[in-house]
Design a protein around this motif. Structure first.
Motif, PDB file in Angstrom:
ATOM      1  N   LEU A  46     -14.106 -27.783  86.008  1.00 33.04           N
ATOM      2  CA  LEU A  46     -13.135 -28.845  85.745  1.00 33.04           C
ATOM      3  C   LEU A  46     -13.632 -29.821  84.693  1.00 33.04           C
ATOM      4  O   LEU A  46     -12.858 -30.301  83.859  1.00 33.04           O
ATOM      5  CB  LEU A  46     -12.809 -29.594  87.042  1.00 33.04           C
ATOM      6  CG  LEU A  46     -11.915 -28.864  88.029  1.00 33.04           C
ATOM      7  CD1 LEU A  46     -11.762 -29.672  89.307  1.00 33.04           C
ATOM      8  CD2 LEU A  46     -10.555 -28.593  87.429  1.00 33.04           C
ATOM      9  N   THR A  47     -14.925 -30.120  84.696  1.00 28.93           N
ATOM     10  CA  THR A  47     -15.478 -31.028  83.695  1.00 28.93           C
ATOM     11  C   THR A  47     -15.414 -30.406  82.313  1.00 28.93           C
ATOM     12  O   THR A  47     -15.058 -31.076  81.341  1.00 28.93           O
ATOM     13  CB  THR A  47     -16.928 -31.400  84.050  1.00 28.93           C
ATOM     14  OG1 THR A  47     -16.950 -31.914  85.388  1.00 28.93           O
ATOM     15  CG2 THR A  47     -17.461 -32.451  83.102  1.00 28.93           C
ATOM     16  N   PHE A  48     -15.741 -29.100  82.196  1.00 23.53           N
ATOM     17  CA  PHE A  48     -15.632 -28.433  80.896  1.00 23.53           C
ATOM     18  C   PHE A  48     -14.179 -28.399  80.426  1.00 23.53           C
ATOM     19  O   PHE A  48     -13.901 -28.622  79.244  1.00 23.53           O
ATOM     20  CB  PHE A  48     -16.205 -27.015  80.965  1.00 23.53           C
ATOM     21  CG  PHE A  48     -17.709 -26.986  80.971  1.00 23.53           C
ATOM     22  CD1 PHE A  48     -18.444 -27.676  80.024  1.00 23.53           C
ATOM     23  CD2 PHE A  48     -18.389 -26.257  81.944  1.00 23.53           C
ATOM     24  CE1 PHE A  48     -19.831 -27.655  80.033  1.00 23.53           C
ATOM     25  CE2 PHE A  48     -19.774 -26.228  81.955  1.00 23.53           C
ATOM     26  CZ  PHE A  48     -20.501 -26.928  81.007  1.00 23.53           C
ATOM     27  N   LEU A  49     -13.240 -28.148  81.330  1.00 23.27           N
ATOM     28  CA  LEU A  49     -11.827 -28.183  80.957  1.00 23.27           C
ATOM     29  C   LEU A  49     -11.416 -29.575  80.489  1.00 23.27           C
ATOM     30  O   LEU A  49     -10.674 -29.720  79.515  1.00 23.27           O
ATOM     31  CB  LEU A  49     -10.956 -27.759  82.142  1.00 23.27           C
ATOM     32  CG  LEU A  49     -10.882 -26.269  82.428  1.00 23.27           C
ATOM     33  CD1 LEU A  49     -10.098 -26.023  83.714  1.00 23.27           C
ATOM     34  CD2 LEU A  49     -10.239 -25.532  81.283  1.00 23.27           C
ATOM     35  N   PHE A  50     -11.907 -30.604  81.180  1.00 27.06           N
ATOM     36  CA  PHE A  50     -11.622 -31.983  80.803  1.00 27.06           C
ATOM     37  C   PHE A  50     -12.128 -32.271  79.388  1.00 27.06           C
ATOM     38  O   PHE A  50     -11.422 -32.864  78.565  1.00 27.06           O
ATOM     39  CB  PHE A  50     -12.280 -32.925  81.817  1.00 27.06           C
ATOM     40  CG  PHE A  50     -12.048 -34.382  81.551  1.00 27.06           C
ATOM     41  CD1 PHE A  50     -10.848 -34.971  81.900  1.00 27.06           C
ATOM     42  CD2 PHE A  50     -13.030 -35.163  80.966  1.00 27.06           C
ATOM     43  CE1 PHE A  50     -10.633 -36.321  81.654  1.00 27.06           C
ATOM     44  CE2 PHE A  50     -12.821 -36.503  80.725  1.00 27.06           C
ATOM     45  CZ  PHE A  50     -11.623 -37.082  81.075  1.00 27.06           C
ATOM     46  N   ILE A  51     -13.348 -31.820  79.071  1.00 24.01           N
ATOM     47  CA  ILE A  51     -13.926 -32.038  77.742  1.00 24.01           C
ATOM     48  C   ILE A  51     -13.118 -31.293  76.684  1.00 24.01           C
ATOM     49  O   ILE A  51     -12.805 -31.844  75.614  1.00 24.01           O
ATOM     50  CB  ILE A  51     -15.400 -31.598  77.716  1.00 24.01           C
ATOM     51  CG1 ILE A  51     -16.238 -32.515  78.595  1.00 24.01           C
ATOM     52  CG2 ILE A  51     -15.940 -31.575  76.286  1.00 24.01           C
ATOM     53  CD1 ILE A  51     -17.654 -32.007  78.837  1.00 24.01           C
ATOM     54  N   ILE A  52     -12.756 -30.029  76.967  1.00 25.79           N
ATOM     55  CA  ILE A  52     -11.994 -29.234  75.997  1.00 25.79           C
ATOM     56  C   ILE A  52     -10.632 -29.870  75.729  1.00 25.79           C
ATOM     57  O   ILE A  52     -10.215 -30.011  74.571  1.00 25.79           O
ATOM     58  CB  ILE A  52     -11.834 -27.781  76.510  1.00 25.79           C
ATOM     59  CG1 ILE A  52     -13.183 -27.069  76.473  1.00 25.79           C
ATOM     60  CG2 ILE A  52     -10.797 -27.023  75.695  1.00 25.79           C
ATOM     61  CD1 ILE A  52     -13.207 -25.753  77.244  1.00 25.79           C
ATOM     62  N   THR A  56      -9.384 -31.444  72.191  1.00 25.62           N
ATOM     63  CA  THR A  56      -8.190 -30.873  71.570  1.00 25.62           C
ATOM     64  C   THR A  56      -7.187 -31.962  71.235  1.00 25.62           C
ATOM     65  O   THR A  56      -6.663 -32.015  70.121  1.00 25.62           O
ATOM     66  CB  THR A  56      -7.538 -29.839  72.516  1.00 25.62           C
ATOM     67  OG1 THR A  56      -8.505 -28.850  72.841  1.00 25.62           O
ATOM     68  CG2 THR A  56      -6.339 -29.195  71.874  1.00 25.62           C
ATOM     69  N   PHE A  57      -6.943 -32.870  72.179  1.00 24.14           N
ATOM     70  CA  PHE A  57      -5.987 -33.946  71.915  1.00 24.14           C
ATOM     71  C   PHE A  57      -6.513 -34.917  70.877  1.00 24.14           C
ATOM     72  O   PHE A  57      -5.732 -35.478  70.108  1.00 24.14           O
ATOM     73  CB  PHE A  57      -5.619 -34.676  73.214  1.00 24.14           C
ATOM     74  CG  PHE A  57      -4.565 -33.961  74.007  1.00 24.14           C
ATOM     75  CD1 PHE A  57      -3.265 -33.901  73.549  1.00 24.14           C
ATOM     76  CD2 PHE A  57      -4.877 -33.323  75.191  1.00 24.14           C
ATOM     77  CE1 PHE A  57      -2.284 -33.229  74.267  1.00 24.14           C
ATOM     78  CE2 PHE A  57      -3.910 -32.655  75.916  1.00 24.14           C
ATOM     79  CZ  PHE A  57      -2.610 -32.606  75.455  1.00 24.14           C
ATOM     80  N   ARG A  58      -7.825 -35.113  70.824  1.00 16.88           N
ATOM     81  CA  ARG A  58      -8.399 -35.963  69.786  1.00 16.88           C
ATOM     82  C   ARG A  58      -8.154 -35.325  68.421  1.00 16.88           C
ATOM     83  O   ARG A  58      -7.827 -36.004  67.449  1.00 16.88           O
ATOM     84  CB  ARG A  58      -9.898 -36.177  70.019  1.00 16.88           C
ATOM     85  CG  ARG A  58     -10.496 -37.167  69.026  1.00 16.88           C
ATOM     86  CD  ARG A  58     -11.991 -37.276  69.165  1.00 16.88           C
ATOM     87  NE  ARG A  58     -12.381 -37.749  70.479  1.00 16.88           N
ATOM     88  CZ  ARG A  58     -13.582 -37.564  71.011  1.00 16.88           C
ATOM     89  NH1 ARG A  58     -14.498 -36.892  70.341  1.00 16.88           N
ATOM     90  NH2 ARG A  58     -13.871 -38.029  72.198  1.00 16.88           N
ATOM     91  N   GLY A  59      -8.303 -33.986  68.340  1.00 10.45           N
ATOM     92  CA  GLY A  59      -8.030 -33.270  67.093  1.00 10.45           C
ATOM     93  C   GLY A  59      -6.568 -33.387  66.696  1.00 10.45           C
ATOM     94  O   GLY A  59      -6.258 -33.594  65.525  1.00 10.45           O
ATOM     95  N   PHE A  60      -5.650 -33.273  67.670  1.00 10.09           N
ATOM     96  CA  PHE A  60      -4.218 -33.427  67.370  1.00 10.09           C
ATOM     97  C   PHE A  60      -3.929 -34.832  66.864  1.00 10.09           C
ATOM     98  O   PHE A  60      -3.134 -35.010  65.956  1.00 10.09           O
ATOM     99  CB  PHE A  60      -3.375 -33.164  68.614  1.00 10.09           C
ATOM    100  CG  PHE A  60      -3.245 -31.706  68.973  1.00 10.09           C
ATOM    101  CD1 PHE A  60      -3.265 -30.734  67.987  1.00 10.09           C
ATOM    102  CD2 PHE A  60      -3.102 -31.327  70.291  1.00 10.09           C
ATOM    103  CE1 PHE A  60      -3.141 -29.392  68.314  1.00 10.09           C
ATOM    104  CE2 PHE A  60      -2.976 -29.987  70.621  1.00 10.09           C
ATOM    105  CZ  PHE A  60      -2.990 -29.020  69.637  1.00 10.09           C
ATOM    106  N   HIS A  61      -4.575 -35.817  67.459  1.00  3.96           N
ATOM    107  CA  HIS A  61      -4.362 -37.201  67.047  1.00  3.96           C
ATOM    108  C   HIS A  61      -4.808 -37.400  65.594  1.00  3.96           C
ATOM    109  O   HIS A  61      -4.128 -38.076  64.830  1.00  3.96           O
ATOM    110  CB  HIS A  61      -5.134 -38.138  67.987  1.00  3.96           C
ATOM    111  CG  HIS A  61      -5.020 -39.585  67.594  1.00  3.96           C
ATOM    112  ND1 HIS A  61      -3.838 -40.273  67.682  1.00  3.96           N
ATOM    113  CD2 HIS A  61      -5.921 -40.462  67.120  1.00  3.96           C
ATOM    114  CE1 HIS A  61      -4.033 -41.518  67.263  1.00  3.96           C
ATOM    115  NE2 HIS A  61      -5.295 -41.654  66.912  1.00  3.96           N
TER     116      HIS A  61
END
Length: 66
Positions: A46-52, A56-61
């Motif tokens: 879950l932590t790795f999913l949270f980081i990914i 990803t959303f930071r990249g979209f931003h």
């Protein structure tokens, strides 16, 4: 460097919250050794999913900003 330490401590805190919330749930269904192992595994995933998802959303931003 300080920002990375804050980020890692935040990620460790998130991981501890996941372990702390899942350990009692798994403890109801199996022995303590198995449940701790399973809670740590699920918390890590879950932590790795949270980081990914966060990266990803930071990249979209950044893409939408330009």
């Amino acid at each position: 460097m300080t920002q990375k330490m804050i980020y890692f401590s935040f990620m460790f805190g998130v991981w501890l919250v996941y372990v702390g919330s899942m350990f009692p749930i798994f403890l109801l269904f199996m022995s303590s050794g198995q449940s701790l192992h399973l809670a740590m595994t699920v918390a890590s995933v879950l932590t790795f999913l949270f980081i990914i998802i966060q990266r990803t959303f930071r990249g979209f931003h950044l893409i939408n900003q330009s």
